[in-house]
Design an enzyme around this catalytic site. Structure first.
Site, PDB file in Angstrom:
ATOM      1  N   LYS A   1     -31.004 -28.444  17.163  1.00 17.96           N
ATOM      2  CA  LYS A   1     -32.421 -28.240  16.844  1.00 17.96           C
ATOM      3  C   LYS A   1     -33.317 -29.164  17.663  1.00 17.96           C
ATOM      4  O   LYS A   1     -34.389 -28.763  18.126  1.00 17.96           O
ATOM      5  CB  LYS A   1     -32.661 -28.448  15.351  1.00 17.96           C
ATOM      6  CG  LYS A   1     -32.102 -27.328  14.488  1.00 17.96           C
ATOM      7  CD  LYS A   1     -32.411 -27.542  13.014  1.00 17.96           C
ATOM      8  CE  LYS A   1     -31.855 -26.396  12.166  1.00 17.96           C
ATOM      9  NZ  LYS A   1     -32.130 -26.580  10.727  1.00 17.96           N
TER      10      LYS A   1
ATOM     11  N   ASP B   1     -38.171 -25.118   9.701  1.00 21.26           N
ATOM     12  CA  ASP B   1     -36.810 -24.769   9.314  1.00 21.26           C
ATOM     13  C   ASP B   1     -36.916 -23.683   8.240  1.00 21.26           C
ATOM     14  O   ASP B   1     -37.867 -23.671   7.454  1.00 21.26           O
ATOM     15  CB  ASP B   1     -36.099 -26.004   8.754  1.00 21.26           C
ATOM     16  CG  ASP B   1     -34.700 -25.687   8.281  1.00 21.26           C
ATOM     17  OD1 ASP B   1     -33.928 -25.104   9.059  1.00 21.26           O
ATOM     18  OD2 ASP B   1     -34.383 -25.991   7.113  1.00 21.26           O
TER      19      ASP B   1
ATOM     20  N   ASP C   1     -36.214 -30.411   6.002  1.00 23.30           N
ATOM     21  CA  ASP C   1     -35.935 -31.074   4.725  1.00 23.30           C
ATOM     22  C   ASP C   1     -35.627 -32.558   4.871  1.00 23.30           C
ATOM     23  O   ASP C   1     -35.360 -33.231   3.882  1.00 23.30           O
ATOM     24  CB  ASP C   1     -34.807 -30.363   3.978  1.00 23.30           C
ATOM     25  CG  ASP C   1     -33.494 -30.375   4.755  1.00 23.30           C
ATOM     26  OD1 ASP C   1     -33.378 -31.154   5.724  1.00 23.30           O
ATOM     27  OD2 ASP C   1     -32.578 -29.615   4.396  1.00 23.30           O
TER      28      ASP C   1
ATOM     29  N   THR D   1     -33.503 -21.597  12.578  1.00 21.81           N
ATOM     30  CA  THR D   1     -32.522 -21.475  11.504  1.00 21.81           C
ATOM     31  C   THR D   1     -31.121 -21.294  12.075  1.00 21.81           C
ATOM     32  O   THR D   1     -30.960 -20.859  13.225  1.00 21.81           O
ATOM     33  CB  THR D   1     -32.861 -20.275  10.596  1.00 21.81           C
ATOM     34  OG1 THR D   1     -31.874 -20.158   9.578  1.00 21.81           O
ATOM     35  CG2 THR D   1     -32.913 -18.977  11.380  1.00 21.81           C
TER      36      THR D   1
END
Length: 646
Positions: free
Chosen positions: A516, A335, A535, A488
């Site tokens: 994603k 990411d 994250d 992204t």
């Protein structure tokens, strides 16, 4: 337990050997005789069997109850056969009793188990040693005074005083003061981290230089330290494919050993009808030498050491399968925001005129923006600080809504703002500045202009800054033959600019968080082994979908439910370190499994007496020594994993 039983059994074995027939024949001496001395081997041998052999008998009963016969079953069967035969001979059955062999066998087996358990306990207990880093007391601030209290008395919201050189007793937020803190126990990073008002601190870390007043946010089981220990315990209890293979091999070896033992007994009873004790010895030796200790230790010890090494280096393994699978990765998907980049804006490019240096331009720009709260203004100030510049004070600061700011810095009347400010002043850009603005626009970056009088003297391209470590992380992965892809939600020009700067192979831009996982599945459908690095929050579906999910930048928040591995630091270089740890761990597992299997291929026939015609016969005690030695070899080989450089 094994240590204590070993020493007691050793003391009981000594008289068994002294008054037994084996040593007297071998060394040619006669033991002292007195009434009842002939019963010493019987009494002491029985004591060793009952006291030292009980853990093996109890373990065998548990294995048989679970219908999973293993090493304890083999040992129990061996010592029970030796004991029953010796009792029968003592009561008149023809043959030679095996009291010395029985006592020696049990004692050596206890020693082997003591060494084995000690190795496992040391490996698994290494992370638990972190708990000892917590101080027993804390200094709590109450009004204008302080008091020393037990850390168990701390509550959320308490204010504690952390003095220089002391360990921080609880997780918290700095409310006053500044200092550098040694967080190596948490992240593996030896360089102290600067802490100031609003920053998080973690229990067990060392306050190196300044005094801090900290508001407690977590104590006891709610600290980052406790979370790390839970994750490591979870990893060490989770199962891996290698462990499943080892377990199946150990079960198969147990069956092979029992069958081989029975066949050995039958063959030697047929060949040597006058020596039943020889047949029993061969059977007992087969059962002992084939004990799958090495197989049982081959994988768990490597796992315990690898998860401990990872935790000490800021790599928290939640699921061993994830660590095991990392060695097969062909593609790593990062990411962008907060992973390859800081997730914060910085000045990423500077263009100037008239010989003004970029550093000087950023310093003056930071002086103008110093009193502004706008995110881009803060980015310029932060960029100046990170360049080692002292941000000058300004006066006559004025904010113009939608345009920018003006201020006097070091006697110079300066202004800073975007295109609207330029249009309002009807200013044109000189050639080097215009070229820089076009480059920034092509990359989707914002531009801020620094103006003095009626002239633009600098242009700053402001964007989400790339982490300094990202370039090296990508290079290391390429060195390992692994493809690197960036995913992204940003526009394609922005994404491609970052990818080009880092040397990334491919870009998946303008991807919504919910899509994603679908992109990960598409890569897997192409036959790729994919790791997703994100994250751990909005990337959770993709982390779970990937072959290996890696949550990066968890910091002190170790309660990450998505993914297999949690990275304490926000450092993408830890991803190739995971691959290195996975490959090193797998090599050690394979080496141990091959050794354990290869040893038995040679040892079982030798124990059965295939070379007896050449005078090569192994006693049960020698069989126990060889079996224990194979276990020690596996343990030492696993310990060598600590020398691997990640």
């Amino acid at each position: 337990m094994f240590r204590d039983k070993f020493w007691v059994s050793l003391l009981l074995t000594v008289p068994t050997l002294i008054w037994g027939h084996m040593l007297q024949q071998a060394l040619g001496y006669t033991a002292p005789r007195f009434p009842g001395s002939h019963l010493i081997p019987v009494v002491f041998g029985t004591a060793v069997f009952a006291y030292g052999g009980w853990p093996f008998l109890h373990g065998a009963m548990r294995e048989l109850r679970d219908r999973l016969p293993g090493m304890m079953t083999l040992i129990a069967l061996a010592i029970t056969v030796a004991f029953v035969f010796s009792v029968a001979v003592t009561l008149g059955f023809p043959g030679m009793p095996l009291w010395e062999e029985l006592a020696t066998l049990v004692t050596i087996m206890l020693l082997g188990h003591w060494i084995e358990m000690r190795s496992i306990t040391q490996a698994q207990g290494a992370v638990k040693e972190l708990a000892k880093l917590l101080p027993e007391t804390a200094t709590r601030v109450v009004g204008d005074r302080t008091e020393d209290v037990s850390i168990n008395e701390l509550r959320q919201g308490d204010i504690i005083l952390s003095r220089p050189g002391a360990r921080i007793p609880a997780d918290g937020l700095v409310r006053d003061g500044s200092s550098s803190v040694d967080e190596s126990m948490l992240t593996g990073e030896s360089r102290p981290v600067e802490k100031m008002r609003g920053d998080k601190v973690v229990a067990g870390t060392v306050n190196a230089s300044g005094s801090l007043r900290v508001e407690v946010t977590g104590t006891g089981e709610r600290t980052a330290l406790a979370g790390i220990m839970r994750l490591v315990a979870q990893a060490q209890s989770s199962r891996s494919r290698a462990q499943a293979v080892a377990d199946r091999a150990a079960f198969a070896l147990t069956i092979v050993a029992i069958v081989a033992g029975v066949l050995t007994l039958g063959v030697w009873l047929y060949l040597r009808t006058d020596r039943p004790e020889f047949a029993v010895e061969r059977m007992v030796t087969v059962l002992v030498i084939a004990c799958p200790h090495a197989l049982g230790l081959a994988v768990p010890l490597v796992v315990a050491i690898s998860t401990t090494l990872g935790a000490r280096g800021g790599l928290l393994v939640r699921d061993r399968r994830g660590l095991e699978e990392a060695r097969n990765l062909t593609t790593v998907v990062f990411d962008k925001t907060g992973t390859l980049t800081l997730g914060e804006h910085r000045v990423v490019d500077v263009a100037t005129v008239d010989g003004l240096t970029p550093d000087e331009a950023v310093r003056l720009g930071a002086g103008v923006e110093r009193d502004s709260e706008h995110p881009i203004a803060r980015a310029i100030v932060k960029s100046a600080e990170e360049r080692g510049q002292r941000v000058p004070r300004s006066s006559r600061f004025t904010y113009q809504a939608g345009r920018g700011v003006t201020a006097t810095v070091e006697g110079r009347q300066l202004a800073a703002g975007g295109p609207n400010l330029l249009a309002s002043l009807n200013l044109d850009l000189e050639a080097p500045l215009g070229d820089a603005v076009e480059r920034a626009a092509a990359r989707g970056q914002s531009t801020v202009y620094l103006i003095e009088g009626n002239r633009v003297i600098a242009a700053f391209a402001v964007a989400d800054a790339v982490r300094p470590e990202s370039r090296e992380a990508v290079r290391r992965l390429h060195d390992e033959g692994i493809e690197v892809i960036m995913i992204t939600g940003d526009a394609e020009p922005v994404a491609k600019a970052v990818a080009q700067e880092l040397g990334i192979d491919a870009v998946l831009a303008q991807v919504l968080p919910g899509d994603k996982a679908k992109r990960i599945e598409e890569l897997q459908a192409q036959g790729k082994k994919v790791a997703m690095v994100g994250d751990g929050v909005n990337d959770a579906p993709a982390l779970v979908t990937a072959d290996v999910g890696i949550a990066i930048g968890a910091g002190t928040d170790v309660a990450v439910e998505a993914g297999d591995i949690v990275l304490v630091r926000s450092d993408p270089r830890d991803v190739p370190r995971i691959v290195a740890l996975s490959r090193a761990s797998y090599r050690k597992m394979v080496q141990n499994l091959w050794w354990a299997a290869g040893y038995n291929i040679v040892a079982i026939p030798l124990a059965a007496g295939v070379l007896a015609w050449r005078g090569i016969v192994l006693s049960p005690a020698i069989g126990a020594v060889l079996m224990s030695a194979s276990t020690v070899v596996v343990a030492i080989n696993a310990q060598l994993l600590r020398r691997v450089k990640l």
